[in-house]
Design an enzyme around this catalytic site. Structure first.
Site, mmCIF file in Angstrom:
data_model
loop_
_atom_site.group_PDB
_atom_site.id
_atom_site.type_symbol
_atom_site.label_atom_id
_atom_site.label_comp_id
_atom_site.label_asym_id
_atom_site.label_seq_id
_atom_site.Cartn_x
_atom_site.Cartn_y
_atom_site.Cartn_z
ATOM 1 N N CYS A 141 11.599 -12.353 3.649
ATOM 2 C CA CYS A 141 12.082 -11.014 4.012
ATOM 3 C C CYS A 141 12.529 -10.248 2.772
ATOM 4 O O CYS A 141 13.010 -10.835 1.794
ATOM 5 C CB CYS A 141 13.217 -11.090 5.032
ATOM 6 N N CYS A 151 16.193 -10.565 1.860
ATOM 7 C CA CYS A 151 16.495 -11.846 1.212
ATOM 8 C C CYS A 151 16.104 -11.793 -0.265
ATOM 9 O O CYS A 151 16.791 -12.356 -1.122
ATOM 10 C CB CYS A 151 15.735 -12.981 1.889
ATOM 11 N N ASP A 166 -18.443 10.744 -13.144
ATOM 12 C CA ASP A 166 -19.157 10.807 -14.413
ATOM 13 C C ASP A 166 -20.611 10.436 -14.109
ATOM 14 O O ASP A 166 -20.869 9.625 -13.213
ATOM 15 C CB ASP A 166 -18.532 9.814 -15.393
#
Length: 701
Positions: A15, A18, A395
């Site tokens: 998490c 955490c 390009d």
């Protein structure tokens, strides 16, 4: 003595909150100057002196384990056998037994209460340790809110519901860990691609040695069916190489003497001897893994918004819970127990888990998916920006065309033409321009000798051509535009030039300051995928597609009309391309520039997103581009845009769903209908749903 940064991999990091707590804990260790956790890649970089044991103690609240960054694989237990899940099984068993005993003996018995208390202690001891520490520091994160709610439930006699909340929360955490592991699997699979040792010939002796000990210049012997351990150049042998892991190409690529090969690719047929050109930490695969992990740690704009929102959201939830618990009893003579219970339920449902995880899991999964398909996206901000693209500038040379031009015409303009090819080749041999390579290649094929001709005072004239002295005479080789500045071009010569240009060819002239000597025409083959690419982009709603080139207008328009671009800008110098990209941004807002990653660097940097072709083996592309297409396959561009749009859609779904679930649950609290188990179920359910929704990106094609 300067401090040294050390990076470790983290196991069990599931998490975002955490991750932040762990980072702060490590920063507080003696000897640590600074620390930074990359949640997406599950890594921590520590500046200072400390030990793995001290770091693991800092992560004990989540039972985090650390290992050296170089340890790329570890033995993985099945999810259901994970040590962290044992407490879940045990506490769930005690909860069920306690509930059954309560049903049989009734509410008068203390045995179920003792069982519920054991469930809370076994299943939630690490939660309580973290929550109480945070409470002492007035840090109100998920663990703090859950700790207050569970202890409060026990105080008002709701032991059963407190125990249920602990179990559901533990299950939620276990599933979050599993989900994050799945999201990170794409990078784990990349790490396992390259062998850890290789057969090396050094000083005429063959030996199997670890990749860390292989040196540049060693000869690596790769048998059929083996994976390459290092990047290098083929010295002997021919084979086909499966490069899917690096470039995303589905078909094997033929390799022979002088060809570049990459670590992590599979040798399918022949025996190869490969000269090692990069150390293990510098291989293309190592760079991809490093850049992808860094990208997964970069926050997208949506994630930054969520983080800012969560800073204000959590304190507001605590205030609402407090007011809900005390206002009805104090001012309306309501039952204290009932409204304290409702306040505790609000604390539980108010945990911002689903909201916080709504974005990073999607970003980690999408960037990992892209890497598997040969697309390197260097951060969440670029992944999100790709969804908003309105215009794309390409390009021409090496992007929409193959970038390997060939000389098609040689037209001398003077009677004495014996030395024209030799002089032109000698001058062009000093240049690094693709057209110069084409001419030198053609001359070599025809067996013309030019190496003995000495060129003095060579100079490149940016955007126009080159010049140099041969036998005391100054010669120019370049575009017709160059010679317009030197002398007048005859009408009949202009007609020849125009005719060649209308065929889509690039024209070069050889001449002195006095006269034109020869006309050369060069043709660059259009990529087979260019036309289908434009059609695919149009289907995606991107209709403003521009081709930028330094080539002349007639040639550029001929190529542009075949490919199907909406606009052609020709005869552009590098600074002209930069200016045009800036104009596009002002007019259209979101612009991507696609190039080869070597030329047009200013234009790539000026666009909202710079996309480089052929990133495999090209350090410039990997370092300068925001997105690198590892192969020269333009079809990866629509895939990237579709992946980006899908990711952004999922992030919006996750954020909306998370907030709606929280809002509905909060509304249920005001009439007193919200229960603790319903609150944790809503929080857990929302978290799992947004995580699973994000994991849909794993197999996105």
């Amino acid at each position: 003595m300067s401090e040294k940064a050390k990076t470790y991999r983290i196991e069990g990091l599931s998490c975002a909150n955490c991750a932040k707590t762990f980072e702060n804990n490590v920063k507080g260790l003696d000897g640590v100057v600074d620390a930074k956790v990359n949640f997406g890649a599950a890594k921590i970089t520590v500046l200072g002196t400390t030990t793995v044991n001290e770091l693991e103690r800092a992560g004990a609240f989540e039972n985090l384990k650390l290992r050296d960054e170089r340890e790329q694989t570890v033995d993985q237990r099945p999810f259901w056998k994970a040590r962290e899940n044992v407490k879940v099984y045990l506490s769930a068993l005690i909860l069920i037994v306690s509930w059954l005993i309560g049903k049989k003996l009734g509410n008068e018995s203390y045995i179920p209460t003792i069982g519920y208390a054991l469930t809370i202690l076994i299943g939630g001891h690490s939660l309580f340790i973290s929550g109480l520490k945070n409470l002492a520091r007035f840090q109100f994160d998920m663990n703090t809110l859950m700790t207050i709610a569970i202890i409060g439930a026990a105080i008002i006699g709701e032991w059963g519901e407190g125990a249920t909340v602990v179990i559901l929360f533990a299950i939620s955490e276990a599933l979050e860990r599993y989900s994050m592991d799945q999201a990170r699997n794409s990078i784990k699979s990349l790490m396992s691609l390259s062998p850890k040792e290789a057969l090396i010939r050094r000083h005429n002796q063959e030996m199997v040695i670890p990749v860390d000990e292989i040196q540049i210049g060693d000869v690596m012997i790769v048998k059929p069916g083996e994976k390459l351990a290092m990047d290098g150049i083929v010295l002997r042998g021919t084979s086909t190489i499966n490069q899917a892991a690096i470039t995303g190409e589905s078909l094997p690529v033929a390799k022979g003497i002088g060809d570049e090969v990459f670590a992590g690719t599979l040798n399918e047929e022949g025996l190869l001897e490969v000269k090692v050109t990069k150390l293990v930490d510098d291989t293309t695969l190592a760079k991809i893994i490093h850049l992808v992990e860094e990208a997964q740690g970069e926050k997208a704009p949506a994630q930054a918004f969520v983080d800012r929102f969560a800073q204000y959201y959590t304190p507001v939830i605590i205030i609402i819970a407090f007011l809900l618990a005390v206002v009805p009893p104090l001012f309306f003579s309501a039952d204290w127990g009932r409204w304290i219970y409702q306040g505790l339920a609000v604390l539980v449902v108010g945990c911002p888990c689903a909201l916080v995880v709504s974005t990073p899991v999607a970003i980690v999964t999408a960037i990992g998916n892209a890497a598997k398909h040969g697309v390197l996206i260097k951060g969440g901000i670029y992944l999100e920006e790709a969804a908003h693209i309105k215009s794309i500038a390409f390009d021409k040379t090496g992007t929409l065309t193959k970038g390997t031009p060939t000389v098609t015409d040689f037209i001398p303009l003077v009677k004495n033409q014996e030395n024209l090819l030799e002089i032109t080749a000698a001058i062009e041999d000093q240049s690094s321009h693709p057209l110069a390579f084409a001419f030198v290649k053609k001359v070599k094929e025809e067996g013309v000798s030019y190496k003995k001709i000495q060129v003095n005072n060579f100079q490149s004239i940016t955007g126009f051509g080159v010049k140099g002295e041969v036998h005391g005479q100054l010669y120019y080789v370049g575009s017709p535009k160059l010679f317009e500045k030197i002398s007048e071009i005859a009408i009949e010569v202009e007609q020849i030039i125009e005719s060649l240009q209308n065929e889509g060819k690039t024209v070069m002239l050889l001449g002195s300051e006095k006269e034109l000597l020869a006309i050369f025409a060069v043709s660059d083959e259009i990529r087979k995928t260019s036309q289908s690419l434009i059609r695919e982009l149009n289907k995606l709603g991107i209709n403003n597609i521009i081709m930028l080139t330094g080539d002349n207008r007639a040639t550029a328009k001929a190529i542009g009309s075949v490919i199907g671009v909406s606009e052609v800008k020709a005869e552009l110098l590098p600074e002209d391309k930069l200016t045009y990209i800036r104009q596009l941004r002002n007019n259209h807002g979101h612009v991507a520039m696609v190039g080869d990653g070597v030329n047009d660097a200013p234009a790539l940097a000026a666009a909202n997103i710079g996309i480089a072709m052929g990133g495999a083996g090209t350090d410039t592309a990997l370092e300068t581009a925001d997105i690198a297409l590892m192969s020269d396959d333009l079809s990866k561009l629509p895939y990237t845009i579709k992946l980006s749009r899908k990711t952004l859609k999922i992030i919006k779904q996750n954020i909306t769903f998370s907030l709606v679930v929280k809002l509905v649950a909060l509304l249920l609290a005001f009439p007193g209908w919200l229960t603790l188990w319903l609150a944790i179920f809503a929080d857990m359910g929302a978290t799992l749903i947004v995580t699973l929704n994000s994991l849909r990106l794993i197999n996105r094609q």
